[in-house]
Structure formats: C-alpha cells, structure tokens
Scaffold this active site. Structure first.
Site, PDB file in Angstrom:
ATOM      1  N   ALA A  66       0.873  -1.172   0.000  1.00  0.00           N
ATOM      2  CA  ALA A  66       0.000   0.000   0.000  1.00  0.00           C
ATOM      3  C   ALA A  66       0.910   1.222   0.000  1.00  0.00           C
ATOM      4  O   ALA A  66       2.055   1.150   0.461  1.00  0.00           O
ATOM      5  CB  ALA A  66      -0.875  -0.018   1.242  1.00  0.00           C
ATOM      6  N   GLY A 112       0.416  -4.870   0.960  1.00  0.00           N
ATOM      7  CA  GLY A 112      -0.783  -4.884   0.120  1.00  0.00           C
ATOM      8  C   GLY A 112      -0.560  -5.574  -1.219  1.00  0.00           C
ATOM      9  O   GLY A 112      -1.511  -6.067  -1.830  1.00  0.00           O
ATOM     10  N   GLU A 115      -0.931  -9.142  -0.451  1.00  0.00           N
ATOM     11  CA  GLU A 115      -2.360  -9.325  -0.143  1.00  0.00           C
ATOM     12  C   GLU A 115      -3.186  -9.351  -1.434  1.00  0.00           C
ATOM     13  O   GLU A 115      -4.134 -10.125  -1.554  1.00  0.00           O
ATOM     14  CB  GLU A 115      -2.841  -8.214   0.799  1.00  0.00           C
ATOM     15  CG  GLU A 115      -2.256  -8.378   2.202  1.00  0.00           C
ATOM     16  CD  GLU A 115      -2.590  -7.220   3.121  1.00  0.00           C
ATOM     17  OE1 GLU A 115      -2.217  -6.071   2.785  1.00  0.00           O
ATOM     18  OE2 GLU A 115      -3.214  -7.449   4.162  1.00  0.00           O
ATOM     19  N   GLU A 135       4.378  -5.245   7.375  1.00  0.00           N
ATOM     20  CA  GLU A 135       3.638  -4.174   8.064  1.00  0.00           C
ATOM     21  C   GLU A 135       4.098  -3.921   9.501  1.00  0.00           C
ATOM     22  O   GLU A 135       4.143  -2.779   9.939  1.00  0.00           O
ATOM     23  CB  GLU A 135       2.136  -4.478   8.056  1.00  0.00           C
ATOM     24  CG  GLU A 135       1.455  -4.210   6.723  1.00  0.00           C
ATOM     25  CD  GLU A 135       1.514  -5.375   5.755  1.00  0.00           C
ATOM     26  OE1 GLU A 135       2.297  -6.331   5.988  1.00  0.00           O
ATOM     27  OE2 GLU A 135       0.786  -5.346   4.754  1.00  0.00           O
TER      28      GLU A 135
HETATM   29  N1  COA Z   1       4.605   3.044  -0.603  1.00  0.00           N
HETATM   30  C1  COA Z   1       5.018   4.201  -1.149  1.00  0.00           C
HETATM   31  N2  COA Z   1       6.122   4.325  -1.885  1.00  0.00           N
HETATM   32  C2  COA Z   1       6.861   3.200  -2.059  1.00  0.00           C
HETATM   33  C3  COA Z   1       6.505   1.958  -1.524  1.00  0.00           C
HETATM   34  C4  COA Z   1       5.313   1.907  -0.752  1.00  0.00           C
HETATM   35  N3  COA Z   1       4.866   0.782  -0.223  1.00  0.00           N
HETATM   36  N4  COA Z   1       7.442   1.051  -1.862  1.00  0.00           N
HETATM   37  C5  COA Z   1       8.351   1.698  -2.606  1.00  0.00           C
HETATM   38  N5  COA Z   1       8.023   2.999  -2.720  1.00  0.00           N
HETATM   39  C6  COA Z   1       8.735   4.066  -3.436  1.00  0.00           C
HETATM   40  C7  COA Z   1       9.952   4.554  -2.666  1.00  0.00           C
HETATM   41  O1  COA Z   1       9.565   5.493  -1.698  1.00  0.00           O
HETATM   42  C8  COA Z   1      10.781   5.132  -3.775  1.00  0.00           C
HETATM   43  O2  COA Z   1      10.246   6.384  -4.132  1.00  0.00           O
HETATM   44  P1  COA Z   1      11.248   7.663  -4.363  1.00  0.00           P
HETATM   45  O3  COA Z   1      12.116   7.240  -5.532  1.00  0.00           O
HETATM   46  O4  COA Z   1      10.303   8.767  -4.703  1.00  0.00           O
HETATM   47  O5  COA Z   1      12.005   7.846  -3.101  1.00  0.00           O
HETATM   48  C9  COA Z   1      10.493   4.199  -4.955  1.00  0.00           C
HETATM   49  O6  COA Z   1       9.280   3.541  -4.650  1.00  0.00           O
HETATM   50  C10 COA Z   1      11.581   3.139  -5.145  1.00  0.00           C
HETATM   51  O7  COA Z   1      11.739   2.436  -3.926  1.00  0.00           O
HETATM   52  P2  COA Z   1      13.162   2.251  -3.189  1.00  0.00           P
HETATM   53  O8  COA Z   1      12.873   2.011  -1.728  1.00  0.00           O
HETATM   54  O9  COA Z   1      14.076   3.349  -3.530  1.00  0.00           O
HETATM   55  O10 COA Z   1      13.658   0.896  -3.868  1.00  0.00           O
HETATM   56  P3  COA Z   1      14.691  -0.175  -3.261  1.00  0.00           P
HETATM   57  O11 COA Z   1      15.047  -1.074  -4.382  1.00  0.00           O
HETATM   58  O12 COA Z   1      15.783   0.508  -2.516  1.00  0.00           O
HETATM   59  O13 COA Z   1      13.827  -0.994  -2.188  1.00  0.00           O
HETATM   60  C11 COA Z   1      11.861  -2.170  -1.363  1.00  0.00           C
HETATM   61  C12 COA Z   1      12.746  -1.808  -2.590  1.00  0.00           C
HETATM   62  C13 COA Z   1      10.620  -2.868  -1.886  1.00  0.00           C
HETATM   63  C14 COA Z   1      12.654  -3.099  -0.428  1.00  0.00           C
HETATM   64  C15 COA Z   1      11.496  -0.874  -0.610  1.00  0.00           C
HETATM   65  O14 COA Z   1      10.954   0.045  -1.549  1.00  0.00           O
HETATM   66  C16 COA Z   1      10.473  -1.046   0.486  1.00  0.00           C
HETATM   67  O15 COA Z   1      10.803  -1.535   1.556  1.00  0.00           O
HETATM   68  N6  COA Z   1       9.211  -0.636   0.248  1.00  0.00           N
HETATM   69  C17 COA Z   1       8.169  -0.673   1.242  1.00  0.00           C
HETATM   70  C18 COA Z   1       7.658  -2.082   1.425  1.00  0.00           C
HETATM   71  C19 COA Z   1       6.613  -2.106   2.502  1.00  0.00           C
HETATM   72  O16 COA Z   1       6.856  -1.893   3.664  1.00  0.00           O
HETATM   73  N7  COA Z   1       5.382  -2.423   2.088  1.00  0.00           N
HETATM   74  C20 COA Z   1       4.269  -2.560   2.983  1.00  0.00           C
HETATM   75  C21 COA Z   1       3.506  -1.320   3.040  1.00  0.00           C
HETATM   76  S1  COA Z   1       2.153  -1.470   4.207  1.00  0.00           S
END
Ligand code: COA
Length: 260
Positions: A66, A112, A115, A135
């Site tokens: 999400a 999400g 999910e 989460e």
């Molecule tokens: N919500 C909002 N933005 C998200 C996102 C999310 N769930 N997941 C990734 N993004 C965005 C990042 O903020 C980043 O945006 P920016 O370039 O404007 O800063 C972009 O997507 C790329 O992500 P980034 O984190 O730079 O990539 P990465 O390869 O370093 O890491 C992940 C990849 C998936 C490990 C990492 O993005 C992450 O942990 N995301 C969140 C996962 C999460 O907790 N999901 C559950 C949400 S309830």
C-alpha cells in the site's frame, strides 16, 4: 476505458491488467485501488473474457505494498476505514470475481502487494520475486486480508513467522509453502500465465464461476462449503454450458461452450 495507473490489454478472450506506477514500485494508492476495481468489474462484465492476468509494470516489482505516503498520518478511525474500504472494493471483490484472476508476480510482492496476489485465484512468480508482509516493521498489521489469507494458503505457523519477522521469502520458499503454484523466468512469466489462462478458457466459464464460489465458500465462517457445493453443482445442470459439455463428450467432439 483509460486509467492513470493501469494498462489493460486484451488478447483474444484473455485480458492482462498491469499496475503501472513503476517509479513507486507499483505501490497501491487509493486511485489505483479504485481503478483496479473498475477494471476488474468491467472485464468481468465482458462475456468473452475468460481469464484475467494481473501483473506489475517494470522488472522490479509486482506491487511493493500500500502507498505508505497516503496513510502515514491517519487516525484510528481513518485506519479502520482504509482497511474496510480496501477489503470491500478490491481484495474481497477480486477473490469473489466470477472470472478467474491469475497473479503474475514479477518482483516484490510486499504488504498490500502480497495481499492482492493472495486475493487472486492463484499465483505464478518469476525467479526474482520476493514476498512478505512487512507491516509490523511500520507499526501496523496487514489490513487488506493478509492475516486471514496468508494462514489459509501456507498454514498458521508459517504465516505467524512471516508476519512477525516482517521478512521476505524468495520463490523457492514460496513454492515450497504453496504460496505460488509455479516459478519461471521473468521473460516466461506472462507467456506461461497466458498458456494456463488459455487452458482455463477452453472450459465452461459458467462452471468455473460456480467452482470459484464453492471453493471460496469453504473459507467463509458463516457459510457451509459442502452445502454451497451441492447448490452450485445442482445449478450447473440448468446451464447451456452443461448441455453442450455433456453432449460434446457423448458425441466425441470438442465442446464449444456458449458461456451461459
Ligand atoms: N509506498 C510508497 N512508496 C513506495 C513503496 C510503498 N509501499 N514502496 C516503494 N516505494 C517508493 C519509494 O519510496 C521510492 O520512491 P522515491 O524514488 O520517490 O524515493 C520508490 O518507490 C523506489 O523504492 P526504493 O525504496 O528506492 O527501492 P529499493 O530497491 O531501494 O527498495 C523495497 C525496494 C521494496 C525493499 C522498498 O521500496 C520497500 O521496503 N518498500 C516498502 C515495502 C513495505 O513496507 N510495504 C508494505 C507497506 S504497508
């Protein structure tokens, strides 16, 4: 219809829905959730569409969760509403759709995203996919059905561990757990899913929709799955597809289902 965050493509009697926010790793913001509901409802109403494949844009993510930026300052009430609305308009909706939906998990499926993949009828992944419900690392729990569907799919103990550790599993583990049905290369992912979808499309779409209802009934607390199966089984006998399927078998020819 045109969407801001999705690409919907038709390929004969199959459709592919691609979540298209690659710069945000296809994170599910509210607009995308609403668009997905619209796209699924529209495809489900198109009689000629026999199966839908759901995937993410780019090579990195199916859906990375999400959109965290949208709910970071929510109150208790807003949090409840977010989960309730999301479950109703998208996650439960997809699970109960009459048209089969295959999740083609092409990269990260987190929060999400996992999910959503779990709300689909089944999942195929590419080798680079990583799955998890992170989460609790954000101080929240899965709210789009993850605490219910993950234990259903992989068992309670494994689900508890995955949720509590906020960890990610690779495709070998996901395959071993039964979270995904198969793993292929990234290039093969969509062709492979289309191949399965074509097999599905050869069968009676009406019978398939009854099968989806009957299988799902077994996972609902207030419904008797066996009774639902009896009801759905009986209803099949009143369909043109049943007449065609049985006649074709007896006449030793391939069935041409009218989808009614
Ligand atoms: N919500 C909002 N933005 C998200 C996102 C999310 N769930 N997941 C990734 N993004 C965005 C990042 O903020 C980043 O945006 P920016 O370039 O404007 O800063 C972009 O997507 C790329 O992500 P980034 O984190 O730079 O990539 P990465 O390869 O370093 O890491 C992940 C990849 C998936 C490990 C990492 O993005 C992450 O942990 N995301 C969140 C996962 C999460 O907790 N999901 C559950 C949400 S309830």
């Amino acid at each position: 219809m045109n969407y801001n965050n999705l690409i919907v493509a038709h390929d004969g009697n199959l459709a592919t829905v691609t979540i298209d926010r690659p710069k945000k790793l296809n994170a599910l913001n509210q607009e995308t959730i609403k668009e997905l509901q619209k796209a699924f409802a529209e495809l489900d109403s198109e009689k000629e569409i026999k199966a839908i494949i759901l995937t993410g844009s780019g090579e990195k993510a199916f859906v990375a969760g999400a959109d965290i930026s949208e709910f970071a300052d929510f109150s208790v009430e807003e949090g409840k509403k977010l989960a309730a609305n999301g479950q109703e308009i998208l996650f439960d909706f997809v699970e109960n759709l009459s048209t089969p939906v295959i999740a083609a998990v092409n990269g990260f499926a987190l929060g999400g995203g996992l999910e959503l993949a779990m709300a689909c009828h089944f999942r195929v992944a590419s080798h680079n996919a990583r799955m998890g419900l992170p989460e609790v690392s954000l101080g929240v729990i899965p709210g789009y059905g993850g605490t219910q569907r993950l234990p259903q799919l992989i068992g309670k103990g494994r689900a508890m561990e995955l949720i509590m550790t906020a960890g990610m599993i690779d495709v070998d583990r996901a395959l071993d757990y039964g979270l995904v049905n198969n793993v292929v290369s990234q290039e093969e992912l969509l062709p492979y899913c289309l191949k399965i979808a074509k097999k599905i499309a050869n069968n009676s779409s009406v019978a398939i929709s009854y099968a989806i209802k009957a299988v799902n009934a077994g996972f609902k607390t207030n419904v008797n799955g066996y009774e639902s199966e009896i009801e759905a089984f009986g209803n099949c006998f009143g369909t043109a597809d049943f007449k065609e399927g049985t006649s074709a078998f007896l006449q030793k020819r391939k069935a041409d289902f009218p989808g009614e």
